[in-house]
Design a protein around this motif. Sequence first.
Motif, mmCIF file in Angstrom:
data_model
loop_
_atom_site.group_PDB
_atom_site.id
_atom_site.type_symbol
_atom_site.label_atom_id
_atom_site.label_comp_id
_atom_site.label_asym_id
_atom_site.label_seq_id
_atom_site.Cartn_x
_atom_site.Cartn_y
_atom_site.Cartn_z
ATOM 1 N N ARG A 53 33.609 31.194 40.695
ATOM 2 C CA ARG A 53 34.807 31.871 41.192
ATOM 3 C C ARG A 53 34.954 33.217 40.496
ATOM 4 N N VAL A 55 37.620 34.774 39.596
ATOM 5 C CA VAL A 55 38.619 34.761 38.536
ATOM 6 C C VAL A 55 38.003 34.311 37.209
ATOM 7 N N ASP A 56 37.030 33.414 37.265
ATOM 8 C CA ASP A 56 36.384 32.929 36.042
ATOM 9 C C ASP A 56 35.529 33.996 35.373
ATOM 10 N N ALA A 61 41.134 40.847 41.769
ATOM 11 C CA ALA A 61 41.561 39.920 42.818
ATOM 12 C C ALA A 61 41.206 40.422 44.211
#
Length: 188
Positions: A53, A55-56, A61
């Motif tokens: 992902r 975000v990881d 975003a």
Amino acid sequence: MVALVLAAGSSVRFGSDKRRSLLADGRSLLVHSVESACAVFDDVRVVLREGERGVDLGLPARCRVISSPDFTLGMGHSLAAGAASLADSEAQAVAILLGDMPWVASATLDLLARESSGSTIVLPCHAGRQGHPVLFGRDFWPALARLKGDEGGRSVVKANPAVCVRLEVQDAGVLQDVDRPSQNKPPP
């Protein structure tokens, strides 16, 4: 204009996940590369390993993450996964950026984007050497989506020499990737 950042590689020569390696400004190698793309391109897609992902990895975003289920089979498979995601894009060209090339200047990205079209392949050159990113017009997206193995887009470039536009740039960043921890500094 759309940018596709390839970041699904295994970092074998680096010895660890180079995407997370910190640069002098405190940002990771991958975040630095992606944020540079975001400064120029409206639509930035990042090809990651299956199951990862954005975000990881600290990605902005607004980036769209594209999963490469066959990333272990080579860059061609990751590029094909990214190219297949372009079906919903109205852009006339895609910039293929490598996630381990953080020092390509925004001005260079902007110049390459302005020189691209739906029927050309734009390649930056510095000091007589061909570099990255390469911008593929929309006409070549189907060929990119069929790639396999580890060759990347090179076969598409070789098959279409008449439409290749080579631009000499003063940006040494188009030649410098980070394959080892010792290469974690910008070009002179």
